[in-house]
Design a protein around this motif. Structure first.
Motif, PDB file in Angstrom:
ATOM      1  N   ALA A  41      63.591  18.675  17.026  1.00 26.31           N
ATOM      2  CA  ALA A  41      62.799  17.961  18.032  1.00 26.31           C
ATOM      3  C   ALA A  41      63.264  18.326  19.438  1.00 26.31           C
ATOM      4  CB  ALA A  41      62.913  16.464  17.801  1.00 26.31           C
ATOM      5  N   GLU A  42      64.559  18.576  19.594  1.00 27.33           N
ATOM      6  CA  GLU A  42      65.088  18.936  20.914  1.00 27.33           C
ATOM      7  C   GLU A  42      64.497  20.260  21.398  1.00 27.33           C
ATOM      8  OE1 GLU A  42      69.372  19.718  23.187  1.00 27.33           O
ATOM      9  OE2 GLU A  42      69.320  19.226  21.054  1.00 27.33           O
ATOM     10  N   ALA A  43      64.384  21.239  20.495  1.00 26.33           N
ATOM     11  CA  ALA A  43      63.809  22.526  20.891  1.00 26.33           C
ATOM     12  C   ALA A  43      62.361  22.355  21.343  1.00 26.33           C
ATOM     13  CB  ALA A  43      63.896  23.514  19.725  1.00 26.33           C
ATOM     14  N   GLU A  44      61.621  21.505  20.661  1.00 28.20           N
ATOM     15  CA  GLU A  44      60.238  21.249  21.065  1.00 28.20           C
ATOM     16  C   GLU A  44      60.200  20.560  22.421  1.00 28.20           C
ATOM     17  OE1 GLU A  44      57.531  19.533  18.334  1.00 28.20           O
ATOM     18  OE2 GLU A  44      58.367  20.550  16.585  1.00 28.20           O
ATOM     19  N   ALA A  45      61.067  19.596  22.633  1.00 26.67           N
ATOM     20  CA  ALA A  45      61.093  18.872  23.908  1.00 26.67           C
ATOM     21  C   ALA A  45      61.421  19.813  25.059  1.00 26.67           C
ATOM     22  CB  ALA A  45      62.101  17.734  23.845  1.00 26.67           C
ATOM     23  N   GLN A  46      62.357  20.724  24.850  1.00 24.99           N
ATOM     24  CA  GLN A  46      62.720  21.681  25.899  1.00 24.99           C
ATOM     25  C   GLN A  46      61.527  22.556  26.274  1.00 24.99           C
ATOM     26  OE1 GLN A  46      66.022  23.708  24.122  1.00 24.99           O
ATOM     27  NE2 GLN A  46      67.518  22.167  24.751  1.00 24.99           N
ATOM     28  N   ALA A  47      60.750  22.990  25.291  1.00 30.32           N
ATOM     29  CA  ALA A  47      59.580  23.825  25.578  1.00 30.32           C
ATOM     30  C   ALA A  47      58.515  23.035  26.337  1.00 30.32           C
ATOM     31  CB  ALA A  47      59.012  24.397  24.280  1.00 30.32           C
ATOM     32  N   ARG A  48      58.287  21.791  25.943  1.00 29.56           N
ATOM     33  CA  ARG A  48      57.299  20.968  26.661  1.00 29.56           C
ATOM     34  C   ARG A  48      57.727  20.756  28.107  1.00 29.56           C
ATOM     35  NH1 ARG A  48      56.984  18.194  21.594  1.00 29.56           N
ATOM     36  NH2 ARG A  48      58.630  16.748  22.276  1.00 29.56           N
ATOM     37  N   GLN A  49      59.006  20.474  28.306  1.00 29.35           N
ATOM     38  CA  GLN A  49      59.503  20.285  29.679  1.00 29.35           C
ATOM     39  C   GLN A  49      59.336  21.544  30.500  1.00 29.35           C
ATOM     40  OE1 GLN A  49      63.517  19.033  28.957  1.00 29.35           O
ATOM     41  NE2 GLN A  49      62.915  17.031  28.152  1.00 29.35           N
ATOM     42  N   ALA A  50      59.594  22.707  29.897  1.00 34.26           N
ATOM     43  CA  ALA A  50      59.453  23.966  30.621  1.00 34.26           C
ATOM     44  C   ALA A  50      58.001  24.210  31.028  1.00 34.26           C
ATOM     45  CB  ALA A  50      59.954  25.122  29.751  1.00 34.26           C
ATOM     46  N   ILE A  51      57.063  23.858  30.157  1.00 35.18           N
ATOM     47  CA  ILE A  51      55.642  24.028  30.482  1.00 35.18           C
ATOM     48  C   ILE A  51      55.254  23.112  31.645  1.00 35.18           C
ATOM     49  CG2 ILE A  51      53.306  23.575  29.614  1.00 35.18           C
ATOM     50  CD1 ILE A  51      54.362  24.562  26.854  1.00 35.18           C
ATOM     51  N   ARG A  52      55.690  21.866  31.609  1.00 37.62           N
ATOM     52  CA  ARG A  52      55.340  20.933  32.688  1.00 37.62           C
ATOM     53  C   ARG A  52      55.943  21.382  34.019  1.00 37.62           C
ATOM     54  NH1 ARG A  52      56.271  16.952  28.321  1.00 37.62           N
ATOM     55  NH2 ARG A  52      54.230  16.117  27.724  1.00 37.62           N
ATOM     56  N   ARG A  53      57.198  21.850  33.994  1.00 41.70           N
ATOM     57  CA  ARG A  53      57.826  22.343  35.227  1.00 41.70           C
ATOM     58  C   ARG A  53      57.075  23.551  35.777  1.00 41.70           C
ATOM     59  NH1 ARG A  53      62.826  21.289  32.535  1.00 41.70           N
ATOM     60  NH2 ARG A  53      62.898  23.480  31.895  1.00 41.70           N
ATOM     61  N   PHE A 295      82.750  31.568  13.075  1.00 41.82           N
ATOM     62  CA  PHE A 295      81.795  30.949  13.995  1.00 41.82           C
ATOM     63  C   PHE A 295      80.913  30.008  13.187  1.00 41.82           C
ATOM     64  CE2 PHE A 295      79.919  34.773  12.333  1.00 41.82           C
ATOM     65  CZ  PHE A 295      78.623  34.410  12.015  1.00 41.82           C
ATOM     66  N   ALA A 296      80.329  29.034  13.854  1.00 43.36           N
ATOM     67  CA  ALA A 296      79.368  28.142  13.215  1.00 43.36           C
ATOM     68  C   ALA A 296      78.381  27.648  14.259  1.00 43.36           C
ATOM     69  CB  ALA A 296      80.076  26.954  12.565  1.00 43.36           C
ATOM     70  N   HIS A 297      77.113  27.699  13.925  1.00 39.56           N
ATOM     71  CA  HIS A 297      76.070  27.118  14.764  1.00 39.56           C
ATOM     72  C   HIS A 297      75.731  25.757  14.158  1.00 39.56           C
ATOM     73  CE1 HIS A 297      74.699  31.427  16.026  1.00 39.56           C
ATOM     74  NE2 HIS A 297      75.888  31.099  16.473  1.00 39.56           N
ATOM     75  N   VAL A 298      76.114  24.697  14.825  1.00 35.71           N
ATOM     76  CA  VAL A 298      76.005  23.339  14.289  1.00 35.71           C
ATOM     77  C   VAL A 298      74.823  22.618  14.922  1.00 35.71           C
ATOM     78  CG1 VAL A 298      77.160  21.114  14.069  1.00 35.71           C
ATOM     79  CG2 VAL A 298      78.486  23.237  13.854  1.00 35.71           C
ATOM     80  N   PHE A 299      74.010  21.969  14.085  1.00 42.64           N
ATOM     81  CA  PHE A 299      72.861  21.208  14.563  1.00 42.64           C
ATOM     82  C   PHE A 299      72.901  19.807  13.958  1.00 42.64           C
ATOM     83  CE2 PHE A 299      71.742  25.654  14.053  1.00 42.64           C
ATOM     84  CZ  PHE A 299      71.157  25.979  15.262  1.00 42.64           C
ATOM     85  N   PRO A 300      72.729  18.758  14.767  1.00 41.13           N
ATOM     86  CA  PRO A 300      72.486  17.449  14.147  1.00 41.13           C
ATOM     87  C   PRO A 300      71.143  17.494  13.424  1.00 41.13           C
ATOM     88  CG  PRO A 300      72.875  17.269  16.528  1.00 41.13           C
ATOM     89  CD  PRO A 300      72.668  18.709  16.226  1.00 41.13           C
ATOM     90  N   TYR A 301      71.050  16.855  12.282  1.00 38.81           N
ATOM     91  CA  TYR A 301      69.783  16.836  11.544  1.00 38.81           C
ATOM     92  C   TYR A 301      68.669  16.286  12.419  1.00 38.81           C
ATOM     93  CZ  TYR A 301      66.064  15.270   8.502  1.00 38.81           C
ATOM     94  OH  TYR A 301      64.826  15.054   7.956  1.00 38.81           O
ATOM     95  N   SER A 302      67.525  16.979  12.381  1.00 39.94           N
ATOM     96  CA  SER A 302      66.350  16.557  13.126  1.00 39.94           C
ATOM     97  C   SER A 302      65.187  16.459  12.158  1.00 39.94           C
ATOM     98  CB  SER A 302      66.033  17.566  14.239  1.00 39.94           C
ATOM     99  OG  SER A 302      64.906  17.167  14.986  1.00 39.94           O
TER     100      SER A 302
END
Length: 392
Positions: A41-53, A295-302
């Motif tokens: 959900a965070e990745a989607e929110a970042q894209a929406r914010q970028a479009i609005r900006r 290395f590890a790419h860690v994500f909280p469950y979304s």
């Protein structure tokens, strides 16, 4: 000038670069391309914010939106201010289809895309996924698994190798390529001057005997495995719909290191999956040290709407974030141990600037040498996150 904003995976970045080059010829010179991600959900929110900006900054500039999030919910993205077109993932590399409504992605949809920035190039050789992990919407966003034929991939890699010292073979489910071992050998034969070939994320359950032969025999294949781990406790893995288990992962790690001593092994981990107990989380924390992850790419469950996991009993968001922070701390400690083990070693460092490059393990190395050079260096020190070296 046409610009692109890419969210999510390396494959998205390669596709964004390809679309940016195609846009002027398709009548979209000067547009802004936004390539979305649906993993969180965070990745989607970042894209929406970028479009609005972007729309606030230049209301007249057309915005083209594509990517997995746009494929899954096209109407929601089309309603954002300034969006002139939503382009389906199956059409993003075919400008003649950019006007078509977003629909299901056919098995014959385009596969190939390449990004050629700096000293390293990314070549997409696989698209889509046929698996059914309970937390994931990517099969809906990317469509069925499909692959670039070996001969075509090798030819494209050879062309990229004329300008780049390292190539990354990328895909949504790269290990599902019908002949990944043959592809690796064909690329290395077609590009004899290529210093290093790297593979993007691999499904550990799909690595067969032919892969291990290539891993052992091809010295220019980087000693680096990014694995789609997600977890390491068996019941959680079963609920995720994953095909590997804890014992198999440890055996895989042992085999990879037996064949390529000192290899960098790591991957993606999800913290706070629904129903995950404290004991199961502790098991995953312990696994990071047990497996010696570099290395590890860690994500909280979304939670992703429409997935089976979204219907499972969810953990509180603060607990997911707290567990993700614990995993990141464990991963940082494991990475520091790996890097301390490289001090005193000789490394081939591909310079990305005149002060910094990266090793075959994809570790940043502080080193003074010309950009683009492949330098043999002795590692003298580490701060736990990067290495420092001197030309040998």
């Amino acid at each position: 000038m046409t610009e692109a904003l890419s969210f999510g995976c390396r494959l998205n970045a390669a596709e964004s670069e390809a679309m940016r080059a195609l846009a002027p010829g398709a009548g979209w010179a000067g547009a802004l391309l936004v390539n979305t991600c649906a993993v969180t959900a965070e990745a989607e929110a970042q894209a929406r914010q970028a479009i609005r900006r972007a729309h606030r900054a230049d209301p007249a500039r057309p915005i083209l939106v594509t990517g997995c999030a746009a494929q899954v919910a096209p109407a929601a993205w089309a309603a954002l201010p300034g969006v002139a077109r939503v382009i389906g993932n199956g059409a993003k590399l075919d400008p003649a289809s950019w006007d078509a409504p977003v629909g299901p992605i056919p098995r014959g949809a385009p596969v190939v895309a390449a990004a050629s920035g700096g000293t390293r190039a990314v070549l997409a050789v696989q698209q889509g996924c046929d698996h059914a992990c309970t937390f994931c919407v990517i099969p809906r966003g990317r469509g069925p698994a499909r692959a670039l034929p070996v001969a075509e991939a090798a030819s494209r890699a050879a062309a990229l190798a004329e300008r780049h010292r390292e190539i990354v073979l990328s895909g949504v489910d790269l290990a599902s390529h019908p002949d990944l071992p043959g592809l690796v050998r064909a690329v290395l034969r077609a590009a004899p001057g290529l210093a290093r070939l790297r593979l993007s994320s691999l499904d550990p359950a799909a690595l067969d005997e032919r892969f291990w032969a290539v891993w052992a025999e091809e010295e220019r294949l980087a000693p680096f495995l990014h694995l789609s781990l997600q977890h390491a406790e068996d019941l959680v893995l079963k609920r995720m719909g994953r095909r590997h288990r804890h014992a198999g992962l440890l055996a895989l790690f042992r085999r990879a290191r037996d064949l390529r001593p000192g290899a960098a092994l790591g991957g993606d981990l999800i913290a706070g999956f629904p129903t995950e107990s404290e004991a199961q989380h502790a098991w995953l924390e312990q696994f990071i040290a047990e497996a010696g992850l570099a290395f590890a790419h860690v994500f909280p469950y979304s939670a992703r709407p429409g997935t089976p996991a979204a219907r499972m009993p969810a953990l509180p968001v603060p607990l997911r974030r707290e567990r993700a922070a614990r995993l990141r701390a464990a991963a940082a400690a494991s990475r520091a141990r790996f890097l301390r083990g490289r001090v005193g070693c000789l490394e081939e460092v591909l310079m990305e600037s005149d002060q910094r490059g990266h090793s075959a393990h994809l570790v940043p190395v502080a080193l003074a040498a010309p950009r683009g050079a492949l330098v043999r260096a002795r590692i003298t020190d580490t701060d736990g996150a990067t290495l420092r070296g001197e030309a040998a």
